[in-house]
Design a protein around this motif. Structure first.
Motif, PDB file in Angstrom:
ATOM      1  N   GLN A  68       0.429  13.007   5.203  1.00  0.00           N
ATOM      2  CA  GLN A  68      -0.069  11.677   5.574  1.00  0.00           C
ATOM      3  C   GLN A  68       0.894  10.600   5.068  1.00  0.00           C
ATOM      4  O   GLN A  68       1.166   9.631   5.773  1.00  0.00           O
ATOM      5  CB  GLN A  68      -1.465  11.453   4.996  1.00  0.00           C
ATOM      6  CG  GLN A  68      -2.034  10.090   5.334  1.00  0.00           C
ATOM      7  CD  GLN A  68      -3.374   9.844   4.656  1.00  0.00           C
ATOM      8  OE1 GLN A  68      -3.811  10.627   3.819  1.00  0.00           O
ATOM      9  NE2 GLN A  68      -4.004   8.753   5.008  1.00  0.00           N
ATOM     10  N   HIS A  69       1.410  10.774   3.872  1.00  0.00           N
ATOM     11  CA  HIS A  69       2.358   9.813   3.313  1.00  0.00           C
ATOM     12  C   HIS A  69       3.622   9.745   4.185  1.00  0.00           C
ATOM     13  O   HIS A  69       4.125   8.657   4.469  1.00  0.00           O
ATOM     14  CB  HIS A  69       2.702  10.191   1.877  1.00  0.00           C
ATOM     15  CG  HIS A  69       3.601   9.231   1.190  1.00  0.00           C
ATOM     16  ND1 HIS A  69       3.217   7.947   0.882  1.00  0.00           N
ATOM     17  CD2 HIS A  69       4.877   9.354   0.758  1.00  0.00           C
ATOM     18  CE1 HIS A  69       4.214   7.317   0.291  1.00  0.00           C
ATOM     19  NE2 HIS A  69       5.231   8.147   0.203  1.00  0.00           N
TER      20      HIS A  69
ATOM     21  N   GLN B  48       1.716   7.527  -6.405  1.00  0.00           N
ATOM     22  CA  GLN B  48       0.727   8.583  -6.618  1.00  0.00           C
ATOM     23  C   GLN B  48       1.270   9.930  -6.157  1.00  0.00           C
ATOM     24  O   GLN B  48       1.116  10.948  -6.845  1.00  0.00           O
ATOM     25  CB  GLN B  48      -0.564   8.264  -5.870  1.00  0.00           C
ATOM     26  CG  GLN B  48      -1.295   7.060  -6.398  1.00  0.00           C
ATOM     27  CD  GLN B  48      -2.450   6.644  -5.498  1.00  0.00           C
ATOM     28  OE1 GLN B  48      -2.643   7.187  -4.413  1.00  0.00           O
ATOM     29  NE2 GLN B  48      -3.213   5.657  -5.936  1.00  0.00           N
ATOM     30  N   VAL B  49       1.896   9.952  -4.991  1.00  0.00           N
ATOM     31  CA  VAL B  49       2.423  11.209  -4.442  1.00  0.00           C
ATOM     32  C   VAL B  49       3.532  11.760  -5.336  1.00  0.00           C
ATOM     33  O   VAL B  49       3.553  12.957  -5.646  1.00  0.00           O
ATOM     34  CB  VAL B  49       2.919  11.004  -2.988  1.00  0.00           C
ATOM     35  CG1 VAL B  49       3.732  12.189  -2.505  1.00  0.00           C
ATOM     36  CG2 VAL B  49       1.742  10.747  -2.057  1.00  0.00           C
TER      37      VAL B  49
ATOM     38  N   GLU C 230      -2.153  15.202   1.992  1.00  0.00           N
ATOM     39  CA  GLU C 230      -1.825  13.893   1.439  1.00  0.00           C
ATOM     40  C   GLU C 230      -0.332  13.607   1.570  1.00  0.00           C
ATOM     41  O   GLU C 230       0.069  12.497   1.935  1.00  0.00           O
ATOM     42  CB  GLU C 230      -2.246  13.814  -0.032  1.00  0.00           C
ATOM     43  CG  GLU C 230      -2.033  12.457  -0.635  1.00  0.00           C
ATOM     44  CD  GLU C 230      -2.521  12.367  -2.058  1.00  0.00           C
ATOM     45  OE1 GLU C 230      -2.464  11.257  -2.610  1.00  0.00           O
ATOM     46  OE2 GLU C 230      -2.959  13.390  -2.628  1.00  0.00           O
TER      47      GLU C 230
ATOM     48  N   GLU D 138       2.290   1.837  -3.501  1.00  0.00           N
ATOM     49  CA  GLU D 138       1.279   2.366  -4.421  1.00  0.00           C
ATOM     50  C   GLU D 138       1.009   3.842  -4.141  1.00  0.00           C
ATOM     51  O   GLU D 138       0.924   4.654  -5.068  1.00  0.00           O
ATOM     52  CB  GLU D 138      -0.007   1.565  -4.303  1.00  0.00           C
ATOM     53  CG  GLU D 138       0.100   0.158  -4.840  1.00  0.00           C
ATOM     54  CD  GLU D 138      -1.109  -0.699  -4.508  1.00  0.00           C
ATOM     55  OE1 GLU D 138      -2.068  -0.182  -3.898  1.00  0.00           O
ATOM     56  OE2 GLU D 138      -1.089  -1.896  -4.852  1.00  0.00           O
ATOM     57  N   HIS D 139       0.874   4.182  -2.868  1.00  0.00           N
ATOM     58  CA  HIS D 139       0.616   5.574  -2.504  1.00  0.00           C
ATOM     59  C   HIS D 139       1.825   6.442  -2.835  1.00  0.00           C
ATOM     60  O   HIS D 139       1.677   7.593  -3.252  1.00  0.00           O
ATOM     61  CB  HIS D 139       0.254   5.680  -1.018  1.00  0.00           C
ATOM     62  CG  HIS D 139      -0.266   7.013  -0.640  1.00  0.00           C
ATOM     63  ND1 HIS D 139       0.446   7.878   0.135  1.00  0.00           N
ATOM     64  CD2 HIS D 139      -1.431   7.638  -0.945  1.00  0.00           C
ATOM     65  CE1 HIS D 139      -0.251   8.979   0.304  1.00  0.00           C
ATOM     66  NE2 HIS D 139      -1.398   8.865  -0.346  1.00  0.00           N
ATOM     67  N   HIS D 140       3.006   5.887  -2.682  1.00  0.00           N
ATOM     68  CA  HIS D 140       4.233   6.615  -3.008  1.00  0.00           C
ATOM     69  C   HIS D 140       4.231   7.024  -4.484  1.00  0.00           C
ATOM     70  O   HIS D 140       4.565   8.161  -4.824  1.00  0.00           O
ATOM     71  CB  HIS D 140       5.455   5.751  -2.699  1.00  0.00           C
ATOM     72  CG  HIS D 140       6.712   6.260  -3.304  1.00  0.00           C
ATOM     73  ND1 HIS D 140       7.407   7.317  -2.779  1.00  0.00           N
ATOM     74  CD2 HIS D 140       7.396   5.881  -4.418  1.00  0.00           C
ATOM     75  CE1 HIS D 140       8.452   7.564  -3.537  1.00  0.00           C
ATOM     76  NE2 HIS D 140       8.463   6.699  -4.536  1.00  0.00           N
TER      77      HIS D 140
ATOM     78  N   ASN E 286       0.830  -1.212   0.000  1.00  0.00           N
ATOM     79  CA  ASN E 286       0.000   0.000   0.000  1.00  0.00           C
ATOM     80  C   ASN E 286       0.860   1.257   0.000  1.00  0.00           C
ATOM     81  O   ASN E 286       0.557   2.234  -0.690  1.00  0.00           O
ATOM     82  CB  ASN E 286      -0.942   0.009   1.202  1.00  0.00           C
ATOM     83  CG  ASN E 286      -2.021  -1.036   1.096  1.00  0.00           C
ATOM     84  OD1 ASN E 286      -2.335  -1.518   0.012  1.00  0.00           O
ATOM     85  ND2 ASN E 286      -2.584  -1.411   2.229  1.00  0.00           N
ATOM     86  N   PHE E 287       1.933   1.240   0.794  1.00  0.00           N
ATOM     87  CA  PHE E 287       2.837   2.386   0.849  1.00  0.00           C
ATOM     88  C   PHE E 287       3.448   2.647  -0.522  1.00  0.00           C
ATOM     89  O   PHE E 287       3.520   3.793  -0.974  1.00  0.00           O
ATOM     90  CB  PHE E 287       3.944   2.148   1.886  1.00  0.00           C
ATOM     91  CG  PHE E 287       4.927   3.284   1.976  1.00  0.00           C
ATOM     92  CD1 PHE E 287       4.678   4.373   2.779  1.00  0.00           C
ATOM     93  CD2 PHE E 287       6.102   3.265   1.236  1.00  0.00           C
ATOM     94  CE1 PHE E 287       5.571   5.430   2.847  1.00  0.00           C
ATOM     95  CE2 PHE E 287       7.004   4.299   1.295  1.00  0.00           C
ATOM     96  CZ  PHE E 287       6.739   5.391   2.111  1.00  0.00           C
TER      97      PHE E 287
ATOM     98  N   ASN F 279       2.751   7.961   7.340  1.00  0.00           N
ATOM     99  CA  ASN F 279       2.637   6.518   7.074  1.00  0.00           C
ATOM    100  C   ASN F 279       4.014   5.872   7.009  1.00  0.00           C
ATOM    101  O   ASN F 279       4.185   4.734   7.462  1.00  0.00           O
ATOM    102  CB  ASN F 279       1.873   6.257   5.774  1.00  0.00           C
ATOM    103  CG  ASN F 279       0.403   6.539   5.910  1.00  0.00           C
ATOM    104  OD1 ASN F 279      -0.126   6.639   7.005  1.00  0.00           O
ATOM    105  ND2 ASN F 279      -0.265   6.682   4.782  1.00  0.00           N
TER     106      ASN F 279
END
Length: 105
Positions: free
Chosen positions: A87-88, A65-66, A84, A61-63, A58-59, A91
């Motif tokens: 939050q990243h 995006q960021v 966001e 994938e979010h990375h 998950n990290f 996380n």
């Protein structure tokens, strides 16, 4: 946590470097987690191990995006949802602590 208010190219680069450094750290911890020396030995460790693997995925994938959002903004990062990015970064700290506690046990 400090507020992220980047407003120049230098701030964008610093933020991007910080996010990339965090990602590299997570990838190194993931490699260590996958080594045979840290294999789970009991049911609780197996649960924690798979939970950490999902969190790392998950990290990552979010990375992506960021980083994409940071790179899309050429000169001004005021439009980026700073919550966001914060939050990243939070996380990352939580994930790093969780992996470290698993590796210590």
């Amino acid at each position: 946590m400090e507020n992220i208010t980047p407003n120049s190219f230098k701030d964008k680069q610093e933020l991007l470097v910080r996010v990339e450094r965090n990602n590299r750290m997570v990838q190194r911890l993931s490699q260590k987690l996958n080594s045979y020396t840290y294999e789970p030995k009991c049911p609780q460790q197996f649960e924690k191990f798979y939970e950490l693997k999902r969190s790392i995925q998950n990290f990552t994938e979010h990375h992506q995006q960021v980083v994409s959002k940071i790179q899309q903004r050429k000169t001004d990062l005021k439009d980026i949802n700073n919550k966001e990015v914060e939050q990243h970064l939070d996380n990352f700290k939580k994930l790093e602590n969780a992996i470290a506690s698993y590796l210590v046990d």
